[in-house]
Write a protein that holds these residues in place. Structure first.
Motif, mmCIF file in Angstrom:
data_model
loop_
_atom_site.group_PDB
_atom_site.id
_atom_site.type_symbol
_atom_site.label_atom_id
_atom_site.label_comp_id
_atom_site.label_asym_id
_atom_site.label_seq_id
_atom_site.Cartn_x
_atom_site.Cartn_y
_atom_site.Cartn_z
ATOM 1 N N MET A 352 1.156 -3.972 22.813
ATOM 2 C CA MET A 352 1.690 -4.671 21.656
ATOM 3 C C MET A 352 0.621 -4.886 20.599
ATOM 4 S SD MET A 352 3.184 -8.532 21.399
ATOM 5 C CE MET A 352 1.483 -9.124 21.417
ATOM 6 N N GLY A 353 -0.597 -5.256 21.025
ATOM 7 C CA GLY A 353 -1.659 -5.561 20.081
ATOM 8 C C GLY A 353 -2.076 -4.355 19.253
ATOM 9 N N ILE A 354 -2.327 -3.231 19.910
ATOM 10 C CA ILE A 354 -2.728 -2.028 19.177
ATOM 11 C C ILE A 354 -1.581 -1.537 18.299
ATOM 12 C CG2 ILE A 354 -3.459 0.381 19.415
ATOM 13 C CD1 ILE A 354 -4.950 -0.403 21.940
ATOM 14 N N GLY A 355 -0.351 -1.625 18.822
ATOM 15 C CA GLY A 355 0.797 -1.222 18.020
ATOM 16 C C GLY A 355 0.969 -2.073 16.779
ATOM 17 N N GLU A 356 0.810 -3.390 16.914
ATOM 18 C CA GLU A 356 0.912 -4.292 15.761
ATOM 19 C C GLU A 356 -0.198 -4.011 14.748
ATOM 20 O OE1 GLU A 356 2.822 -6.666 14.593
ATOM 21 O OE2 GLU A 356 4.257 -7.103 16.184
ATOM 22 N N LEU A 357 -1.398 -3.707 15.257
ATOM 23 C CA LEU A 357 -2.523 -3.437 14.360
ATOM 24 C C LEU A 357 -2.250 -2.210 13.495
ATOM 25 C CD1 LEU A 357 -5.418 -4.224 13.531
ATOM 26 C CD2 LEU A 357 -6.242 -2.706 15.347
ATOM 27 N N VAL A 358 -1.753 -1.145 14.126
ATOM 28 C CA VAL A 358 -1.515 0.101 13.391
ATOM 29 C C VAL A 358 -0.187 0.059 12.649
ATOM 30 C CG1 VAL A 358 -1.177 2.602 13.615
ATOM 31 C CG2 VAL A 358 -2.920 1.455 14.987
ATOM 32 N N GLY A 359 0.894 -0.260 13.373
ATOM 33 C CA GLY A 359 2.218 -0.205 12.773
ATOM 34 C C GLY A 359 2.588 -1.421 11.947
ATOM 35 N N GLY A 360 2.036 -2.588 12.310
ATOM 36 C CA GLY A 360 2.395 -3.812 11.608
ATOM 37 C C GLY A 360 1.425 -4.216 10.521
ATOM 38 N N PHE A 361 0.166 -3.774 10.645
ATOM 39 C CA PHE A 361 -0.865 -4.191 9.685
ATOM 40 C C PHE A 361 -1.273 -3.060 8.746
ATOM 41 C CE2 PHE A 361 -5.442 -4.943 8.681
ATOM 42 C CZ PHE A 361 -5.279 -6.088 7.921
ATOM 43 N N ILE A 362 -1.545 -1.872 9.295
ATOM 44 C CA ILE A 362 -2.042 -0.761 8.477
ATOM 45 C C ILE A 362 -0.909 0.014 7.808
ATOM 46 C CG2 ILE A 362 -3.316 1.417 8.537
ATOM 47 C CD1 ILE A 362 -4.990 0.265 10.811
ATOM 48 N N ALA A 363 0.130 0.361 8.577
ATOM 49 C CA ALA A 363 1.183 1.227 8.060
ATOM 50 C C ALA A 363 1.897 0.669 6.822
ATOM 51 C CB ALA A 363 2.195 1.540 9.162
ATOM 52 N N PRO A 364 2.278 -0.633 6.787
ATOM 53 C CA PRO A 364 2.953 -1.127 5.588
ATOM 54 C C PRO A 364 2.090 -1.061 4.334
ATOM 55 C CG PRO A 364 3.277 -2.630 7.432
ATOM 56 C CD PRO A 364 2.235 -1.655 7.859
ATOM 57 N N THR A 365 0.788 -1.262 4.509
ATOM 58 C CA THR A 365 -0.109 -1.163 3.351
ATOM 59 C C THR A 365 -0.138 0.262 2.815
ATOM 60 O OG1 THR A 365 -1.474 -2.938 4.259
ATOM 61 C CG2 THR A 365 -2.460 -1.546 2.556
ATOM 62 N N ILE A 366 -0.271 1.231 3.720
ATOM 63 C CA ILE A 366 -0.265 2.643 3.306
ATOM 64 C C ILE A 366 1.072 2.993 2.658
ATOM 65 C CG2 ILE A 366 -0.341 5.023 4.145
ATOM 66 C CD1 ILE A 366 -2.254 4.078 6.319
ATOM 67 N N ALA A 367 2.165 2.514 3.255
ATOM 68 C CA ALA A 367 3.497 2.792 2.717
ATOM 69 C C ALA A 367 3.653 2.217 1.308
ATOM 70 C CB ALA A 367 4.569 2.219 3.641
ATOM 71 N N GLY A 368 3.118 1.016 1.086
ATOM 72 C CA GLY A 368 3.210 0.405 -0.232
ATOM 73 C C GLY A 368 2.480 1.201 -1.302
ATOM 74 N N PHE A 369 1.254 1.624 -1.001
ATOM 75 C CA PHE A 369 0.506 2.446 -1.960
ATOM 76 C C PHE A 369 1.206 3.785 -2.195
ATOM 77 C CE2 PHE A 369 -3.067 -0.398 -0.882
ATOM 78 C CZ PHE A 369 -3.565 -0.636 -2.158
ATOM 79 N N ALA A 370 1.736 4.377 -1.114
ATOM 80 C CA ALA A 370 2.439 5.656 -1.251
ATOM 81 C C ALA A 370 3.696 5.494 -2.111
ATOM 82 C CB ALA A 370 2.811 6.193 0.127
ATOM 83 N N ALA A 371 4.398 4.372 -1.934
ATOM 84 C CA ALA A 371 5.609 4.137 -2.720
ATOM 85 C C ALA A 371 5.286 3.981 -4.198
ATOM 86 C CB ALA A 371 6.333 2.902 -2.197
ATOM 87 N N ASP A 372 4.170 3.314 -4.508
ATOM 88 C CA ASP A 372 3.780 3.159 -5.907
ATOM 89 C C ASP A 372 3.470 4.504 -6.557
ATOM 90 O OD1 ASP A 372 4.078 0.443 -5.926
ATOM 91 O OD2 ASP A 372 1.981 0.002 -5.465
ATOM 92 N N ARG A 373 2.954 5.436 -5.748
ATOM 93 C CA ARG A 373 2.547 6.729 -6.307
ATOM 94 C C ARG A 373 3.664 7.765 -6.301
ATOM 95 N NH1 ARG A 373 -3.164 9.874 -5.327
ATOM 96 N NH2 ARG A 373 -2.710 11.660 -6.681
ATOM 97 N N TYR A 374 4.455 7.793 -5.213
ATOM 98 C CA TYR A 374 5.437 8.863 -5.043
ATOM 99 C C TYR A 374 6.883 8.383 -5.095
ATOM 100 C CZ TYR A 374 1.281 11.274 -3.315
ATOM 101 O OH TYR A 374 0.023 11.820 -3.187
ATOM 102 N N GLY A 375 7.108 7.090 -5.182
ATOM 103 C CA GLY A 375 8.458 6.561 -5.183
ATOM 104 C C GLY A 375 8.841 5.998 -3.829
ATOM 105 N N LEU A 376 9.847 5.117 -3.816
ATOM 106 C CA LEU A 376 10.219 4.419 -2.585
ATOM 107 C C LEU A 376 10.784 5.342 -1.515
ATOM 108 C CD1 LEU A 376 11.775 1.032 -3.753
ATOM 109 C CD2 LEU A 376 9.976 1.325 -2.043
ATOM 110 N N SER A 377 11.286 6.500 -1.899
ATOM 111 C CA SER A 377 11.857 7.408 -0.899
ATOM 112 C C SER A 377 10.828 7.820 0.148
ATOM 113 C CB SER A 377 12.434 8.651 -1.578
ATOM 114 O OG SER A 377 13.531 8.312 -2.395
#
Length: 423
Positions: A352-377
């Motif tokens: 759970m801890g490693i999953g939360e670190l990668v999927g819960g902490f890192i992934a949303p940040t990357i997704a947010g920057f990607a959405a700003d650049r390429y769109g929400l899709s």
């Protein structure tokens, strides 16, 4: 041997108490999302603040889940930790209603994450020991999947929004203290005392798993695979649940009412698939179930992209939002059936801890920057990719379901359960 009436009764009572416990964890964890529109203007908060608040809770959740799970296994203590964690996160949730700005809110959400992190590994380690082998997957699915969906995604939104509209968002947070204290009393009253601190566990005697060897759990194929699956499947979940409301309104052009209806469909699917996937795995096996429903979950973000109408999209959400049922398998059931009894909480906390670190902490940040650049899709494609990777990794798991192992070995179910070291 069939379970005694006393053991069967305790199994059901424990399931009920832990169902409420973990369900209330998600009630509190998701409360900020539902109350944010009421508090944003007063506290001068923007979307970046919401992202930071979600990330700090996920990070704290990851760290405490792994460390407290390890400490619990070393010392044979679970019940007192569970009571303390419930009281602490309830207090922090209530204190969120007294904040004067972003920094104090960030502090309370971080402490709340520290308190909530250990609850899943502690609860599931208690549940696996009390469960009959033939319904172990179902019990753990109800505890983790359906409880979080029912209290967090179905009951939580109307209750919290209703309280905020009637009494204000601050009172909605403060009132959440009361059910937390009630749940802590239920744990104290009905959960059996720990006995491993007084009596060494025979299933782990001589296994050589000490403090320095805890990360050696990753040498187990199932534990390593479950950890990797946790990273990519939490990416599927967190990215999807974080961006879907905004995506539906700004990208698909749906009204807030239509968006709310679709999100309600997600909540209903969360409850149903939370136990249905686990129950199916008791019959056909953990591995094929995880592969199948990971592939189904990959269709969920595709439906959000391409479903032509809100009605059809709601129906597809009910059919494809299966991932929360899968969570129970890789985050609890398979690890609990793989490792010795005395390191279950450690294994669950690590995954759970490693999953939360990668999927819960890192992934949303990357997704947010990607959405700003390429769109929400782009975030929907990221979510889809996470579920597809989970299905691929699941192909390499070793089967652990007692019913399937008993059938393959030609043994009675009780004999197979005993070979796995579980009661």
């Amino acid at each position: 041997m069939a379970p005694t009436t006393s053991n069967a009764r305790y199994e059901n009572v424990l399931l009920g108490v832990l169902f409420l416990t973990f369900g209330f964890v998600f009630f509190d964890r998701l409360a900020l999302s539902f109350l944010f529109p009421f508090m944003a203007e007063e506290l001068q908060l923007g979307n970046r603040h919401l992202g930071m608040l979600s990330s700090v809770l996920a990070l704290a959740w990851a760290v405490s889940g792994a460390l407290v799970g390890l400490w619990s296994d070393r010392n044979g203590v679970r019940k007192p930790l569970l009571i303390a964690a419930v009281i602490l996160f309830s207090l922090c949730s209530a204190l969120s209603g007294l904040v004067g700005g972003f920094l104090s809110l960030l502090l309370f959400r971080g402490v709340m994450g520290l308190a909530e992190g250990p609850i899943l590994p502690l609860s599931q380690s208690l549940m696996v020991e009390a469960s009959s082998p033939h319904r172990r997957g179902l019990n753990m699915g109800l505890l983790q999947g359906s409880a979080a969906g029912l209290l967090g995604a179905v009951i939580g939104p109307p209750v919290l929004i209703g309280l905020a509209e009637a009494f204000g968002w601050r009172h909605a947070f403060v009132i959440s203290l009361l059910p937390g204290l009630l749940i802590a009393w239920l744990i104290w009253r009905y959960v059996r005392p720990d006995d491993r601190a007084r009596k060494p566990d025979a299933s782990t005697a001589g296994n050589g798993v000490g403090l320095g060897g805890r990360l050696a759990l990753l040498k187990s194929r199932n534990i390593l695979l479950c950890t990797l699956i946790s990273c990519v499947f939490l990416t599927w979940f967190i990215v999807l649940i974080s961006f879907t409301p905004t995506f539906l309104v700004s990208q698909r052009g749906y009204s807030p009412a239509s968006m709310g209806g679709i999100m309600s469909c997600l909540g209903v699917a969360w409850v149903f698939w939370g136990f249905a996937v686990a129950a199916i795995s008791d019959r056909i096996g953990r591995r094929p179930t995880l592969v199948l429903f990971s592939l189904v979950a990959a269709c969920c973000p595709l439906a959000l992209l391409y479903a032509p109408t809100p009605f059809s999209l709601g129906a597809l959400m009910l059919l494809t939002y299966t991932g929360l049922g899968c969570f129970t398998l890789f985050m609890a059931t398979i690890p609990a059936e793989t490792v010795p009894r005395g390191v279950i909480a450690t294994a669950l906390g690590l995954i759970m801890g490693i999953g939360e670190l990668v999927g819960g902490f890192i992934a949303p940040t990357i997704a947010g920057f990607a959405a700003d650049r390429y769109g929400l899709s782009i975030v929907m494609w990221m979510s889809c990719g996470g579920a597809l990777l989970a299905a691929l990794l699941s192909l390499f798991l070793k089967e652990t379901a007692p019913t399937v192992l008993a059938r393959k070995a030609g043994r009675p179910l009780a004999d197979t359960a005993n070979l796995q070291g579980h009661p």
